[in-house]
Write an enzyme that holds these catalytic residues in place. Structure first.
Site, PDB file in Angstrom:
ATOM      1  N   LYS A 236      14.505  -0.676 -10.363  1.00 33.48           N
ATOM      2  CA  LYS A 236      15.551  -0.799  -9.341  1.00 33.48           C
ATOM      3  C   LYS A 236      16.890  -1.077 -10.002  1.00 33.48           C
ATOM      4  CE  LYS A 236      16.052  -5.629  -7.868  1.00 33.48           C
ATOM      5  NZ  LYS A 236      17.346  -5.946  -7.301  1.00 33.48           N
TER       6      LYS A 236
ATOM      7  N   LYS B  96      21.682  -6.312 -10.714  1.00 32.08           N
ATOM      8  CA  LYS B  96      22.784  -6.973 -11.412  1.00 32.08           C
ATOM      9  C   LYS B  96      22.339  -7.426 -12.782  1.00 32.08           C
ATOM     10  CE  LYS B  96      24.922  -9.166  -7.381  1.00 32.08           C
ATOM     11  NZ  LYS B  96      23.833  -9.749  -6.583  1.00 32.08           N
TER      12      LYS B  96
ATOM     13  N   LYS C 197      11.530 -12.002 -13.481  1.00 34.18           N
ATOM     14  CA  LYS C 197      12.728 -12.662 -14.004  1.00 34.18           C
ATOM     15  C   LYS C 197      12.389 -13.636 -15.135  1.00 34.18           C
ATOM     16  CE  LYS C 197      15.839 -12.031 -10.186  1.00 34.18           C
ATOM     17  NZ  LYS C 197      16.926 -12.600  -9.415  1.00 34.18           N
TER      18      LYS C 197
HETATM   19  P1  ATP Z   1      19.648 -10.058  -9.593  1.00 34.90           P
HETATM   20  O1  ATP Z   1      19.231  -8.988 -10.564  1.00 34.90           O
HETATM   21  O2  ATP Z   1      20.518 -11.132 -10.197  1.00 34.90           O
HETATM   22  O3  ATP Z   1      18.510 -10.578  -8.763  1.00 34.90           O
HETATM   23  P2  ATP Z   1      20.320  -8.178  -7.546  1.00 34.90           P
HETATM   24  O4  ATP Z   1      20.968  -6.951  -8.044  1.00 34.90           O
HETATM   25  O5  ATP Z   1      18.860  -8.112  -7.232  1.00 34.90           O
HETATM   26  O6  ATP Z   1      20.643  -9.320  -8.600  1.00 34.90           O
HETATM   27  P3  ATP Z   1      20.730  -9.953  -5.339  1.00 34.90           P
HETATM   28  O7  ATP Z   1      21.969 -10.746  -5.109  1.00 34.90           O
HETATM   29  O8  ATP Z   1      19.518 -10.643  -5.874  1.00 34.90           O
HETATM   30  O9  ATP Z   1      21.110  -8.716  -6.293  1.00 34.90           O
HETATM   31  O10 ATP Z   1      20.307  -9.220  -4.013  1.00 34.90           O
HETATM   32  C1  ATP Z   1      21.161  -9.080  -2.873  1.00 34.90           C
HETATM   33  C2  ATP Z   1      20.525  -8.101  -1.903  1.00 34.90           C
HETATM   34  O11 ATP Z   1      20.566  -6.778  -2.445  1.00 34.90           O
HETATM   35  C3  ATP Z   1      19.052  -8.403  -1.610  1.00 34.90           C
HETATM   36  O12 ATP Z   1      18.826  -8.211  -0.222  1.00 34.90           O
HETATM   37  C4  ATP Z   1      18.306  -7.358  -2.406  1.00 34.90           C
HETATM   38  O13 ATP Z   1      17.060  -7.031  -1.824  1.00 34.90           O
HETATM   39  C5  ATP Z   1      19.275  -6.183  -2.330  1.00 34.90           C
HETATM   40  N1  ATP Z   1      19.103  -5.284  -3.464  1.00 34.90           N
HETATM   41  C6  ATP Z   1      19.263  -5.613  -4.778  1.00 34.90           C
HETATM   42  N2  ATP Z   1      19.037  -4.533  -5.547  1.00 34.90           N
HETATM   43  C7  ATP Z   1      18.725  -3.500  -4.706  1.00 34.90           C
HETATM   44  C8  ATP Z   1      18.394  -2.126  -4.905  1.00 34.90           C
HETATM   45  N3  ATP Z   1      18.347  -1.594  -6.118  1.00 34.90           N
HETATM   46  N4  ATP Z   1      18.139  -1.353  -3.824  1.00 34.90           N
HETATM   47  C9  ATP Z   1      18.188  -1.876  -2.566  1.00 34.90           C
HETATM   48  N5  ATP Z   1      18.496  -3.169  -2.313  1.00 34.90           N
HETATM   49  C10 ATP Z   1      18.763  -3.977  -3.364  1.00 34.90           C
HETATM   50 MG    MG Z   2      17.783  -9.932  -6.858  1.00 39.23          MG
END
Ligand code: ATP
Ligand code: MG
Length: 336
Positions: free
Chosen positions: A198, A201, A115
């Site tokens: 992955k 967001k 990040k």
């Molecule tokens: P950011 O990119 O801002 O970190 P994010 O998409 O990773 O956002 P988070 O709110 O950080 O979302 O994560 C919420 C939950 O979703 C966490 O438990 C994380 O492990 C899970 N998660 C996020 N992306 C994935 C993915 N691609 N596959 C499976 N689980 C995911």
């Molecule tokens: Mg995340």
């Protein structure tokens, strides 16, 4: 009644809509664990500000996140749903945990490395550096046994275990040592345009990110234009066929069909057929999800009172843990 094991997890209000990775990797597990655990789930707004947020957007996205969690099946009768900043003990125990963490130890967190690289070295904040340690406090405050998360969070749960053990050794048994609850098949859902990263967001390509609140037509189109692999055979092979394997994982989890059955069903049919059916399955899933989310948003009073009740329940647990930790550390109690 035997007391249930505790579960704790959180999700960031860093974007309007949750994506398919959030849902399959984490939120589905939140919903399932309500049945077997004393479950606490929160919208982690303190974590969201580790990267810059517009105040009005943050406020709106926090409500929207709670509405989506309810729409996905969290039931306030069966779990505790709250907003992290409503429970000040998170920041308080977070400070304590900061003081127990080695600088080198924190520097090894790969989420921070990824990040901060994205932010640029000069723009990354100290908050981004220490957010895994706030996460440690989030988990330990509730004496959680189980932490449902995606694979990207495994290292943070490991850090939580290390710090809990360190505190317990130094000050006497205080914290439950938690375990990650990671469902292997869905622990990492990949970007539809780049199956080597992955779905995220903050890091996905717009066309590779399936947002649950997008217009279902847009979602169907994204699925149909997902990158697939060379060849035509529909076979699960995460290394050799990452694109099609990702689609098979998503389809299998959404519909409950075994991957082996899917491989058989699509034998000789080509990628297009699978994509069309998966697009339909996605539309069937997101259409009611969107309208349930909207119903919660249309009634902010009910939503806010669910969150107020959740915060009160969460605070009762968090305050007790924090008081115990403060006492063990040697803080002089305030006279009332
Ligand atoms: P950011 O990119 O801002 O970190 P994010 O998409 O990773 O956002 P988070 O709110 O950080 O979302 O994560 C919420 C939950 O979703 C966490 O438990 C994380 O492990 C899970 N998660 C996020 N992306 C994935 C993915 N691609 N596959 C499976 N689980 C995911
Ligand atoms: Mg995340």
């Amino acid at each position: 009644m035997a007391t249930r094991p505790r579960a704790l997890s959180g999700i960031q209000p860093t974007a309007g809509s949750f994506h398919l990775g959030n849902y399959l990797g984490a939120i589905r597990q939140y919903v399932a664990l309500q049945e077997t655990h004393d479950a606490f789930y929160m919208v982690v707004d303190l974590h969201a500000i580790t990267i810059p947020q517009e105040p009005a957007d943050l406020r709106a996205n926090t409500r929207l996140a709670a509405a989506q969690l309810l729409a996905a099946g969290l039931d306030p009768q069966r779990c505790t749903l709250f907003i992290q900043s409503h429970v000040p003990e998170h920041a308080q125990l977070g400070w304590v945990m900061n003081c127990l963490t080695g600088f080198g130890e924190a520097s090894r967190m790969t989420q921070f490395k990824d990040k901060s690289a994205k932010q640029g070295a000069d723009r990354a904040t100290v908050g981004l550096f220490t957010y895994p340690i706030l996460q440690v406090a989030d988990i330990l405050l509730y004496q959680a046994d189980s932490v449902p998360v995606g694979e990207d969070q495994r290292q943070h749960v490991e850090l939580t275990r290390d710090l809990a053990e360190r505190f317990n050794t130094r000050f006497g048994s205080t914290f439950t040592i938690p375990k990650p609850h990671i469902v292997k098949e869905v622990a990492k859902i990949y970007d539809l345009q780049d199956p080597s990263i992955k779905m995220s967001k903050s890091a996905s390509t717009p066309k590779g990110l399936v947002n649950l609140l997008d217009d279902p037509k847009v979602t169907a189109k994204k699925i149909k234009s997902a990158v697939t692999d060379t060849g035509t055979e529909i076979r699960f092979d995460a290394q050799g066929k990452p694109g099609i394997s990702n689609l098979l994982t998503i389809y299998s989890t959404l519909t409950g069909a075994d991957i082996a059955d899917l491989e058989q069903r699509y034998e000789g049919k080509g990628y297009g057929a699978l994509k069309v059916d998966l697009a339909d399955a996605m539309v069937d899933f997101v259409t009611p999800f969107r309208s349930r989310t909207q119903e919660y948003l249309d009634d902010p009073e009910t939503l806010d009172s669910i969150l107020a009740e959740g915060a009160e329940k969460a605070r009762a647990v968090a305050a007790e843990t924090l008081a115990q930790a403060y006492d063990r550390i040697g803080f002089l109690p305030a006279k009332h």
